[in-house]
Design an enzyme around this catalytic site. Structure first.
Site, PDB file in Angstrom:
ATOM      1  CB  VAL A 135    -190.621  -1.089-122.353  1.00  0.00           C
ATOM      2  CG1 VAL A 135    -191.872  -0.530-123.018  1.00  0.00           C
ATOM      3  CG2 VAL A 135    -189.702  -1.760-123.381  1.00  0.00           C
ATOM      4  CD  GLN A 178    -190.158   0.489-116.098  1.00  0.00           C
ATOM      5  OE1 GLN A 178    -189.944   0.971-114.992  1.00  0.00           O
ATOM      6  NE2 GLN A 178    -191.329   0.612-116.702  1.00  0.00           N
ATOM      7  CG  ASN A 234    -187.620  -5.531-114.387  1.00  0.00           C
ATOM      8  OD1 ASN A 234    -187.360  -6.107-113.336  1.00  0.00           O
ATOM      9  ND2 ASN A 234    -187.379  -6.064-115.577  1.00  0.00           N
ATOM     10  CG  ASP A 283    -189.464 -10.577-123.270  1.00  0.00           C
ATOM     11  OD1 ASP A 283    -189.724  -9.789-122.344  1.00  0.00           O
ATOM     12  OD2 ASP A 283    -188.470 -10.444-124.021  1.00  0.00           O
ATOM     13  CG  HIS A 293    -193.724  -4.361-119.222  1.00  0.00           C
ATOM     14  ND1 HIS A 293    -193.283  -3.059-119.255  1.00  0.00           N
ATOM     15  CD2 HIS A 293    -192.636  -5.145-119.028  1.00  0.00           C
ATOM     16  CE1 HIS A 293    -191.959  -3.058-119.111  1.00  0.00           C
ATOM     17  NE2 HIS A 293    -191.542  -4.298-118.962  1.00  0.00           N
ATOM     18  CG  HIS A 336    -190.975  -9.256-117.285  1.00  0.00           C
ATOM     19  ND1 HIS A 336    -190.186  -9.416-118.400  1.00  0.00           N
ATOM     20  CD2 HIS A 336    -190.869  -7.946-116.946  1.00  0.00           C
ATOM     21  CE1 HIS A 336    -189.605  -8.260-118.710  1.00  0.00           C
ATOM     22  NE2 HIS A 336    -189.998  -7.352-117.836  1.00  0.00           N
TER      23      HIS A 336
HETATM   24  P1  5GP Z   1    -188.331  -4.305-118.981  1.00  0.00           P
HETATM   25  O1  5GP Z   1    -186.850  -4.432-119.209  1.00  0.00           O
HETATM   26  O2  5GP Z   1    -188.814  -2.913-119.317  1.00  0.00           O
HETATM   27  O3  5GP Z   1    -188.814  -4.817-117.677  1.00  0.00           O
HETATM   28  O4  5GP Z   1    -188.987  -5.299-120.041  1.00  0.00           O
HETATM   29  C1  5GP Z   1    -189.139  -5.003-121.379  1.00  0.00           C
HETATM   30  C2  5GP Z   1    -189.219  -6.321-122.104  1.00  0.00           C
HETATM   31  O5  5GP Z   1    -189.755  -6.071-123.394  1.00  0.00           O
HETATM   32  C3  5GP Z   1    -187.861  -7.003-122.316  1.00  0.00           C
HETATM   33  O6  5GP Z   1    -187.874  -8.277-121.682  1.00  0.00           O
HETATM   34  C4  5GP Z   1    -187.713  -7.090-123.829  1.00  0.00           C
HETATM   35  O7  5GP Z   1    -187.132  -8.300-124.253  1.00  0.00           O
HETATM   36  C5  5GP Z   1    -189.148  -6.941-124.314  1.00  0.00           C
HETATM   37  N1  5GP Z   1    -189.275  -6.309-125.608  1.00  0.00           N
HETATM   38  C6  5GP Z   1    -188.686  -5.142-126.002  1.00  0.00           C
HETATM   39  N2  5GP Z   1    -189.035  -4.861-127.269  1.00  0.00           N
HETATM   40  C7  5GP Z   1    -189.866  -5.864-127.675  1.00  0.00           C
HETATM   41  C8  5GP Z   1    -190.555  -6.123-128.898  1.00  0.00           C
HETATM   42  O8  5GP Z   1    -190.480  -5.384-129.872  1.00  0.00           O
HETATM   43  N3  5GP Z   1    -191.313  -7.252-128.931  1.00  0.00           N
HETATM   44  C9  5GP Z   1    -191.427  -8.097-127.875  1.00  0.00           C
HETATM   45  N4  5GP Z   1    -192.201  -9.177-128.033  1.00  0.00           N
HETATM   46  N5  5GP Z   1    -190.793  -7.878-126.699  1.00  0.00           N
HETATM   47  C10 5GP Z   1    -190.016  -6.776-126.612  1.00  0.00           C
END
Ligand code: 5GP
Length: 121
Positions: free
Chosen positions: A98, A96, A89, A33, A102, A104
């Site tokens: 993205v 969430q 998430n 992440d 996915h 974590h």
């Molecule tokens: P969510 O908030 O959707 O559960 O998790 C998305 C995760 O993707 C976040 O923890 C964020 O830090 C990670 N993330 C977003 N953009 C990028 C990226 O370009 N590269 C990487 N390695 N992680 C990303």
């Protein structure tokens, strides 16, 4: 963003955006992440962007969800002591950001204890 644009994770899979990839198969990729919330914080991502969240994935392709969980375990074995927190998430109000399913995978340093955001407190 229109629904026809690839997700940030699809762009990582296509190597359009750099990432620290720690595992890859035909169907799943895992990388660190970019904004870690734990000493070990990896994302396990099905390569298909057909499913926005874990509920959609579970309903449509439970075997792929099982693969995600198995990859999470193997990464925890490799990067920490085999114990880990698995977070999906699901929905903006749950954090969430993205909308490409996915997991974590969060863990402590080997020998340590994961305290960040513990639900046991
Ligand atoms: P969510 O908030 O959707 O559960 O998790 C998305 C995760 O993707 C976040 O923890 C964020 O830090 C990670 N993330 C977003 N953009 C990028 C990226 O370009 N590269 C990487 N390695 N992680 C990303």
């Amino acid at each position: 963003m229109s629904s026809t644009e690839p997700t940030v994770f699809t762009r990582i899979i296509a190597r359009e955006i750099p990432a620290d990839v720690v595992f890859e198969s035909d169907t799943v990729i895992a990388f660190r992440d970019i904004a870690p919330k734990a000493p070990v914080h990896l994302l396990v991502v099905p390569k298909t962007e057909a499913y926005a969240n874990v509920a959609e994935l579970a309903a449509a392709d439970p075997a792929l969800l099982a693969d995600v969980v198995a990859v999470a375990q193997s990464l925890a074995d490799a990067h920490t002591d085999g114990e880990f927190r698995l977070v999906f998430n699901t929905g903006a109000s749950a954090g969430q950001t993205v909308f490409h399913v996915h997991a974590h995978v969060m863990g402590a340093e080997t020998g340590g204890t994961l305290t960040e955001g513990s639900l046991a407190e």
